[in-house]
Design an enzyme around this catalytic site. Structure first.
Site, PDB file in Angstrom:
ATOM      1  N   GLU A 179      18.505  11.546 -19.543  1.00 32.02           N
ATOM      2  CA  GLU A 179      17.709  12.221 -18.523  1.00 32.02           C
ATOM      3  C   GLU A 179      17.868  13.711 -18.783  1.00 32.02           C
ATOM      4  OE1 GLU A 179      18.476  10.928 -14.427  1.00 32.02           O
ATOM      5  OE2 GLU A 179      19.296   9.085 -15.226  1.00 32.02           O
ATOM      6  N   ASP A 208      14.020  11.652 -20.446  1.00 29.86           N
ATOM      7  CA  ASP A 208      13.403  11.264 -19.178  1.00 29.86           C
ATOM      8  C   ASP A 208      13.379  12.488 -18.254  1.00 29.86           C
ATOM      9  OD1 ASP A 208      12.840  10.289 -16.608  1.00 29.86           O
ATOM     10  OD2 ASP A 208      13.810   8.362 -17.000  1.00 29.86           O
ATOM     11  N   HIS A 211      13.204  14.322 -12.945  1.00 27.16           N
ATOM     12  CA  HIS A 211      13.571  15.292 -11.911  1.00 27.16           C
ATOM     13  C   HIS A 211      13.425  16.735 -12.365  1.00 27.16           C
ATOM     14  CE1 HIS A 211      14.842  11.996  -9.389  1.00 27.16           C
ATOM     15  NE2 HIS A 211      15.345  11.473 -10.495  1.00 27.16           N
ATOM     16  N   LYS A 243       7.951  11.555  -8.361  1.00 32.36           N
ATOM     17  CA  LYS A 243       8.754  12.674  -7.856  1.00 32.36           C
ATOM     18  C   LYS A 243       7.824  13.862  -7.586  1.00 32.36           C
ATOM     19  CE  LYS A 243      12.137   9.819  -9.167  1.00 32.36           C
ATOM     20  NZ  LYS A 243      12.230   8.717 -10.110  1.00 32.36           N
TER      21      LYS A 243
HETATM   22  C1  LIG Z   1      12.799   7.515 -10.549  1.00 32.38           C
HETATM   23  C2  LIG Z   1      13.260   7.437 -11.954  1.00 32.38           C
HETATM   24  C3  LIG Z   1      12.732   6.516 -12.845  1.00 32.38           C
HETATM   25  C4  LIG Z   1      11.897   5.368 -12.386  1.00 32.38           C
HETATM   26  O1  LIG Z   1      10.633   5.731 -12.112  1.00 32.38           O
HETATM   27  P1  LIG Z   1       9.825   4.805 -11.119  1.00 32.38           P
HETATM   28  O2  LIG Z   1       8.441   5.278 -11.310  1.00 32.38           O
HETATM   29  O3  LIG Z   1      10.366   5.062  -9.770  1.00 32.38           O
HETATM   30  O4  LIG Z   1      10.023   3.395 -11.559  1.00 32.38           O
HETATM   31  C5  LIG Z   1      13.078   6.591 -14.162  1.00 32.38           C
HETATM   32  N1  LIG Z   1      13.970   7.487 -14.595  1.00 32.38           N
HETATM   33  C6  LIG Z   1      14.552   8.348 -13.762  1.00 32.38           C
HETATM   34  C7  LIG Z   1      15.549   9.309 -14.281  1.00 32.38           C
HETATM   35  C8  LIG Z   1      14.226   8.343 -12.410  1.00 32.38           C
HETATM   36  O5  LIG Z   1      14.831   9.158 -11.559  1.00 32.38           O
END
Ligand SMILES: *Cc1c(COP(=O)(O)O)cnc(C)c1O
Length: 404
Positions: A179, A208, A211, A243
Site C-alpha cells: 500500500e 495500492d 488512501h 475512498k
Molecule cells: C479499501 C481498500 C481496498 C478494497 O477496496 P474495496 O473497493 O473496498 O474492495 C483495497 N486496498 C486497500 C489498501 C484498501 O484500503
C-alpha cells in the site's frame, strides 16, 4: 441438513469471539448528510467514513449517476467481456489512465476484486509475492488465490523487502506489493526504496493507492506520482474508488501488456458482472472535481494539522501519519470498544478496529478526517477524546514537522 460438526465449530468460535470482545456487529445508517449520520435514531458526527473529499454526495456526481442510470439502467447486464462494458466504463478508463500517465486502465467492481485479479492474472504456482506485513487483506488473499508463495517483511522495512527479493530463485516471477498509505496506520511506504529494490531484483512493483489517490501529490494523483516514480518504475497502480472518489469499484492502471493480460485472463474479472455504468459516469465527475477543486485537499490538510497539533497539546497519542487516517492506539479490544461506545454517547461515530484487521493487541480507534469536517468538529472530537481516553502522564514527544 447442516452437519453437527459444522454447528459445533461455529458455536465454539462464536463463543471465543464473545470472550475476547471480537464480535462484529453492523450498524444501520438510516440517513446521511455529509459527516452527520443517523444511527439508531440518533444524529452522530462521523469520524469513520472514507469519503475523504466529500464527493459521495456531491450534487454533480449524483446528477451524473442519475442521468446515466436513466440512460443505461441500474445494472451493466453482464460481465465486461460479454455485454457489460459500456461507453461510460470505456471513457472513465481512458480518462483515469491519461490523468495518471499510464497506457491503459481496467475498471473493477471493488478494490478487493481488483487485487485478486492482478495476482491471479500475473502470478503462477511457484512465483513469489513479497509484501509488507501490514498490507490490506485483499493483497494477501490474492496470493492465496493464485497459488504463488507469499513472503512478508516487517512494516515499512525496505531492507527486509530487498532480502526477500534476493532470496527468490531466478526461475520464478517476483512481485513486490505494498500500500502507499497504510489503511489502518496512515503512514507512508518507502516507495522510492521499494521501487529501487524491485528494479534491481527484476520484480514487478504493485502499489495500492487506496488512501492517497485524490489526496496526495500534484493534482491529487497519489503517493506514487508524489514520489516521482514513473510508470516504468511503478508499473501497476490500484486505485480503489470507495475512498476519496466517493463511489465504489477500483481501477488498475498499467501498460498494454499487463492490463491486457488482466482483462483477458483474470477470473475475478471474467466471471463477475461489470460495475454499473452509472457508477462509472459518477466516477468520471469525481475525477474532474479532484482535478478542478484543489481546495478540498488543502482544507483536509489543514484539518489534519489542526487535529495533530490539538492532540499533541492534550496528550492524545497519535501515530506517524500525515494523512486523513489518524488512529488512536488503545491496545486491547475491550478498551477500544468501550471507548468507541463512550464517544458515541457523546455524539460521535468512531470505529473500534480490532484483530484481524489490525494485529492482536493493537486495537484502536480509526479516526478519519474529511474535507467535509469543520474546524469546530475537530475541536469537539479532541475535547471528547481527552475526556474519554486515559492520557499517559509521560512527557509528550514533540512530533517532527514532517508529519504535519
Ligand atoms: C479499501 C481498500 C481496498 C478494497 O477496496 P474495496 O473497493 O473496498 O474492495 C483495497 N486496498 C486497500 C489498501 C484498501 O484500503
Amino acid at each position: 441438513m447442516t452437519s453437527r460438526r459444522l454447528l459445533d465449530r461455529l458455536a465454539m468460535r462464536r463463543a471465543e469471539r464473545e470472550n475476547t470482545s471480537a464480535v462484529r456487529r453492523r450498524r444501520v445508517v438510516q440517513s446521511r448528510d455529509g459527516v452527520i449520520v443517523s444511527v439508531d435514531g440518533r444524529d452522530l458526527l462521523s469520524f469513520c467514513s472514507n469519503d475523504y473529499l466529500g464527493l459521495s454526495q456531491h450534487a454533480d456526481v449524483l446528477e451524473a449517476m442519475n442521468k446515466a442510470a436513466a440512460r443505461f439502467g441500474t445494472g451493466s447486464t453482464g460481465s465486461p467481456l460479454i455485454s457489460g462494458h459500456f461507453i461510460e466504463h470505456a471513457a472513465f478508463e481512458q480518462e483515469i489512465a491519461r490523468w495518471l500517465g499510464y497506457e491503459r486502465a481496467v475498471l473493477f467492481s471493488s478494490g478487493y476484486q481488483a487485487n485478486l485479479a492482478i495476482m491471479q492474472a500475473l502470478l503462477d504456482d511457484g512465483d513469489v509475492c513479497v509484501q509488507d506485513k501490514l498490507n490490506h487483506a485483499c493483497l494477501l488473499d490474492g496470493v492465496r488465490l493464485c497459488g504463488a508463495t507469499l513472503k512478508r517483511y516487517q512494516h515499512l522495512d525496505s531492507g527486509g523487502a530487498a532480502r526477500q527479493l534476493k532470496a527468490i530463485d531466478g526461475h520464478s516471477v517476483a512481485m513486490l506489493a505494498t500500500e502507499s498509505v497504510f489503511s489502518m496506520d496512515g503512514d507512508l511506504a518507502p516507495l522510492n526504496e521499494l521501487a529501487y529494490h524491485a528494479q534491481v531484483n527484476e520484480a514487478l512493483l504493485v502499489i495500492d493507492e487506496a488512501h492517497s489517490i485524490g489526496l496526495m501529490g500534484p493534482d491529487g494523483r497519489g503517493a506514487t506520482v508524489a514520489a516521482g516514480l514513473s510508470s516504468q518504475e511503478a508499473p501497476i497502480l490500484i486505485i480503489p474508488l470507495g475512498k476519496a472518489f466517493g463511489g465504489h469499484g477500483a481501477v488498475v492502471v498499467g501498460n498494454e501488456v499487463l492490463i491486457g493480460a488482466i482483462i483477458e485472463t483474470a477470473r475475478p474479472y471474467l466471471f463477475s458482472t461489470a460495475p454499473s455504468p452509472a457508477m462509472a459516469a459518477a466516477m468520471r465527475v469525481s475525477l474532474r472535481i479532484i482535478h478542478e477543486q484543489p481546495w478540498r485537499r488543502a482544507k483536509l490538510n489543514a484539518l489534519i494539522t489542526r487535529y495533530r497539533r490539538g492532540a499533541q497539546q492534550l496528550g492524545i497519542p497519535v501515530l506517524e501519519s500525515a494523512t486523513s487516517i489518524q488512529p488512536v492506539l488503545l491496545g486491547d479490544n475491550d478498551t477500544a470498544l468501550t471507548t468507541a461506545k463512550v464517544l458515541e454517547d457523546k455524539g460521535f461515530f468512531v470505529s473500534a478496529v480490532r484483530h484481524p484487521t489490525v494485529p492482536a493487541g493493537k486495537a484502536r480507534l480509526r479516526i478519519t478526517l474529511s474535507a467535509l469536517h469543520q474546524e469546530q468538529d475537530i475541536d469537539r472530537l479532541l475535547d471528547a477524546l481527552a475526556q474519554t481516553i486515559k492520557i499517559d502522564a509521560q512527557p509528550i514527544r514533540p512530533l517532527s514537522e514532517n508529519y504535519f
